[in-house]
Design an enzyme around this catalytic site. Structure first.
Site, PDB file in Angstrom:
ATOM      1  N   LYS A 119      31.575  44.394  44.262  1.00  0.00           N
ATOM      2  CA  LYS A 119      32.102  44.875  42.980  1.00  0.00           C
ATOM      3  C   LYS A 119      31.046  44.838  41.878  1.00  0.00           C
ATOM      4  O   LYS A 119      31.095  45.634  40.930  1.00  0.00           O
ATOM      5  CB  LYS A 119      33.316  44.035  42.566  1.00  0.00           C
ATOM      6  CG  LYS A 119      34.493  44.120  43.532  1.00  0.00           C
ATOM      7  CD  LYS A 119      35.254  45.425  43.400  1.00  0.00           C
ATOM      8  CE  LYS A 119      36.432  45.495  44.354  1.00  0.00           C
ATOM      9  NZ  LYS A 119      37.101  46.797  44.342  1.00  0.00           N
TER      10      LYS A 119
ATOM     11  N   GLU B  87      40.689  46.094  35.191  1.00  0.00           N
ATOM     12  CA  GLU B  87      41.821  45.547  35.934  1.00  0.00           C
ATOM     13  C   GLU B  87      41.223  44.789  37.106  1.00  0.00           C
ATOM     14  O   GLU B  87      40.076  45.002  37.467  1.00  0.00           O
ATOM     15  CB  GLU B  87      42.693  46.683  36.448  1.00  0.00           C
ATOM     16  CG  GLU B  87      42.239  47.316  37.773  1.00  0.00           C
ATOM     17  CD  GLU B  87      40.895  48.044  37.700  1.00  0.00           C
ATOM     18  OE1 GLU B  87      40.503  48.433  36.586  1.00  0.00           O
ATOM     19  OE2 GLU B  87      40.242  48.215  38.745  1.00  0.00           O
TER      20      GLU B  87
ATOM     21  N   SER C  69      32.140  43.119  52.679  1.00  0.00           N
ATOM     22  CA  SER C  69      32.214  43.443  51.253  1.00  0.00           C
ATOM     23  C   SER C  69      32.210  42.227  50.339  1.00  0.00           C
ATOM     24  O   SER C  69      31.792  42.312  49.180  1.00  0.00           O
ATOM     25  CB  SER C  69      33.457  44.287  50.970  1.00  0.00           C
ATOM     26  OG  SER C  69      34.626  43.619  51.402  1.00  0.00           O
TER      27      SER C  69
END
Ligand SMILES: Cc1ncc(COP(=O)(O)O)c(C=O)c1O
Lengths: 414, 255
Positions: free
Chosen positions: A107, A129, A395
């Site tokens: 991210k 968010e 990830s």
């Protein structure tokens, strides 16, 4: 329904995609994508679009981004061969280690990139968010680094199951706002972030956390995450002398996966597999497997596959992993599915939890439960293709999931 | 008269009589679906246009009141199919009816939407998450039935786009008075009044101001600058409290 049959020129669309002509001028990936937002947000999206056009590929911006990725995010991340897991699965498994990126997941690639862009566009504050809390933490960290105030909306359900990340965001100086409306998970958090943005569209920058939302977000997020696949492709070729047979990633909104896949889409010999959250079953509300069980519709500004009922109401979803618990998917995935270029499968809650344990025990790596879905997909593909080479996008790391993992995987009484 | 012209005509008639016209919103089936027909009839008797909200799970342009109403309506099984059946059963009303719906329930309804809506005496649609640029398909379908597609304009809309939106809007132009979601009480500052005057200059159809209209003072302030006002959340709260919407709308109108 076979979506491929509904595309009018699949070959041309794939060629367009590979040539970088998608999204088109209207923000479309074939029939998917677009910009379905209240009029209030149109000026902000137009400004973002022209900002993206002006800065994203410009040498100064790229240099600034590259410097942050190198010295702060810790890129390039390693591509790790997993010998013991490979032996267990009967194929050669390589892990693209986004868990090693700063803040513990992919991210951050997106958050720092959009943060830099927001600063160039003169944003006064950032809203974001978060589902698993990874995008919230990444946004909080990027905002702290760049000196921008940050507000993060997070569903009340997710605040509970990803509690460590709530504390991390607050320590990084972000304001975390609990969302108690709607399904109280990622989808409701996006609704609230959009409402915040609508209230002050000119000073607020909405830092969306996945390859979803109105144009140009799906494009912007893909471009910022494409570093995953670009590095992985170079690393695997350097290490083995050839391309992998398969690339596999988990799919929530679809950012780590589109980032991992993008560089490999032109490589026809490489099979690409996205793994969605199969949850606890195939019934309505039991999973978050949008491509498997959805049909096209509009949510959060984009036309894409969507879990919805016959009346077009959005379905509640379930997944043990907060980061995959979302009823839609980025529009580029819908096209890749319709074209048959990416194959989408599912992994259930229990399989994913077991895969967390397996990776921990074989390689000394605790993955995020999201990432473990990709490992389930890899194990399945390995059974069907023994001896082949697979790159799995890992990830994120599992620390945020300790509460769930302790409750589900450690049987002895504490 | 084709349905969409009934909307502008109803608003213009009120405005000519000293206006502004009232566009009265309710979320279909809230607070109780058994009351829906009564409520629609009451609003049609006391307002110039009735705006029927189709509940949606993710109403991103709406504040807490309409969110709450939407959740409760969905919990009672309210759907677009049901709404159209109810409206058809009501028959012709003294005021034209608009449907306010997010796009996805309309897409899910399918290609028969415009014809079915026309049969239910619906005169037009407001679709808050469908910008003009994406509206071609729906607009074409509605046009075939003579139904309006109302466009919204906002205080942050650029001048060039404002022109396009005003030219493209049918029935009336919905001028949002503030940034933010529906339902908050807003003062109406001078720059908003100037913006409304500018919209009215450009619009070939009437202009109605909405988002945050709750009081007679606001209506007075807007008099002469708009042809109508949209009242949503405040009216939903009136219905929620079980009060008489006729009396409330009359008081809002003030004369
Ligand atoms: C570690 C990790 N992987 C995957 C995801 C899923 O998101 P996306 O599909 O956008 O990569 C998340 C989302 O929070 C995450 O935290």
């Amino acid at each position: 329904m076979n979506a491929v049959a509904t595309l009018s020129h699949p070959d041309r669309l794939l060629a367009d995609l590979i040539a970088g002509r998608l999204p088109d001028a209207r923000g479309r990936f074939g029939p998917f994508g677009g910009r379905y937002v209240p009029e209030m947000l149109i000026p902000a999206l137009e400004r973002l679009e022209s900002g993206v056009r002006e800065h994203l590929k410009a040498p100064e911006f790229q240099a600034e981004l590259a410097a942050q990725l190198r010295s702060w995010v810790g890129r390039p991340t390693a591509l790790t061969f997993a010998p013991r897991l490979s032996e267990r699965l009967g194929a050669r498994i390589w892990l693209k280690r986004e868990d090693l990126a700063h803040t513990g997941a992919h991210k951050i690639n997106n958050a720092i990139g959009q943060g830099l862009l927001a600063r160039r566009l003169g944003a006064k504050r950032i809203v974001a968010e978060t589902g698993a809390g990874q995008h919230g933490v990444a946004s909080a960290a990027a905002c702290a680094r760049l000196g921008l105030p940050c507000t993060v909306y997070m569903g009340a359900v997710d605040m509970e199951r990803q509690a460590p990340n709530v504390g991390r965001m607050r320590l990084l100086g972000a304001q975390v706002v609990p969302v108690t409306s709607g399904d109280r998970t990622l989808r409701a958090a996006i609704d609230e972030a959009l409402r915040d943005w609508v209230a002050d569209p000119l000073n607020t920058y909405y830092l969306i956390g996945s390859a979803i939302g109105p144009h140009p977000y799906p494009y912007l997020v893909r471009e910022l995450q494409a570093v995953i696949g670009r590095e992985a492709r170079e690393q695997i070729v350097a290490a083995t002398g050839s391309l992998p047979d398969a690339v596999i990633a988990c799919v929530g909104g679809g950012s780590n996966s589109i980032g991992a896949f993008h560089a490999f889409v032109p490589d026809a010999s490489v099979e690409i597999i996205g793994v969605e959250a199969g949850g606890r079953g195939t019934g309505l509300g039991e999973n978050a497997a949008t491509v498997a069980h959805g049909r096209p519709g509009v949510l959060h500004g984009t036309y894409s596959m969507l879990l919805q009922d016959a009346d077009g109401q959005i379905q509640e979803t379930h997944s043990v992993s907060a980061g995959l618990d979302y009823p839609s998917v980025g529009p580029e995935h819908s096209l890749l599915h319709a074209l048959g270029r990416v194959h989408y499968t599912t992994a259930g809650d229990d399989e994913a939890l077991e895969a967390v344990r397996t990776l921990g025990e074989t390689e000394g790596i605790l993955p995020a439960i999201e990432s473990a879905h990709a490992l389930v997909g890899a194990a399945r593909w390995a059974r069907e293709h023994p001896g082949r080479t697979i790159v799995v996008c890992l990830s994120g790391r599992g620390d945020k999931d300790m509460q769930t993992l302790l409750a589900k995987l450690i049987k002895e009484p504490a | 008269m084709i349905p969409r012209d009934r909307i502008s005509q109803s608003i213009r008639a009120a405005a000519a009589g000293g206006g502004p016209a009232l566009v009265a919103y309710l979320t279909a089936g809230y607070p109780r679906r058994e009351k829906f027909r009564d409520h629609v009839r009451a609003l049609a008797e006391s307002a110039e246009v009735v705006e029927v909200g189709v509940p949606f799970t993710d109403p991103m342009a709406d504040g807490v009141t309409i969110q709450r109403a939407s959740v409760a309506a969905l919990a009672q099984g309210v759907s677009l199919h049901w709404i159209l059946e109810e409206l058809a059963a009501l028959g012709p009303l003294p005021a034209p009816v608009l449907l306010m719906s997010y796009l996805n329930p309309l897409l899910a309804f399918g290609p028969q939407l415009a014809a079915r809506a026309a049969q239910s005496n619906v005169a037009g649609f407001i679709v808050p998450d469908l910008p003009l640029d994406e509206s071609g398909d729906l607009r074409a379908a509605l046009t075939r039935e003579g139904l309006a597609l109302v466009q919204m304009v906002t205080p942050v809309t650029r001048a060039e786009r404002l022109k396009q939106l005003c030219a493209g809007s049918e029935g009336f132009v919905y001028a949002v008075t503030m940034t933010g979601t529906t339902g908050k009480n807003v003062a109406v500052p001078d720059d908003v009044v100037h913006y409304l005057d500018a919209v009215r200059e450009l619009a070939p159809v009437p202009v109605c101001a909405g988002f945050g209209i709750r009081s007679r003072e606001q209506v007075e302030r807007l008099r002469g600058h708009v042809d109508g006002v949209v009242v949503g959340s405040a009216l939903v709260e009136v219905l929620e409290r079980g009060e008489d919407p006729r009396a409330w709308l009359k008081a809002l109108r003030g004369r």
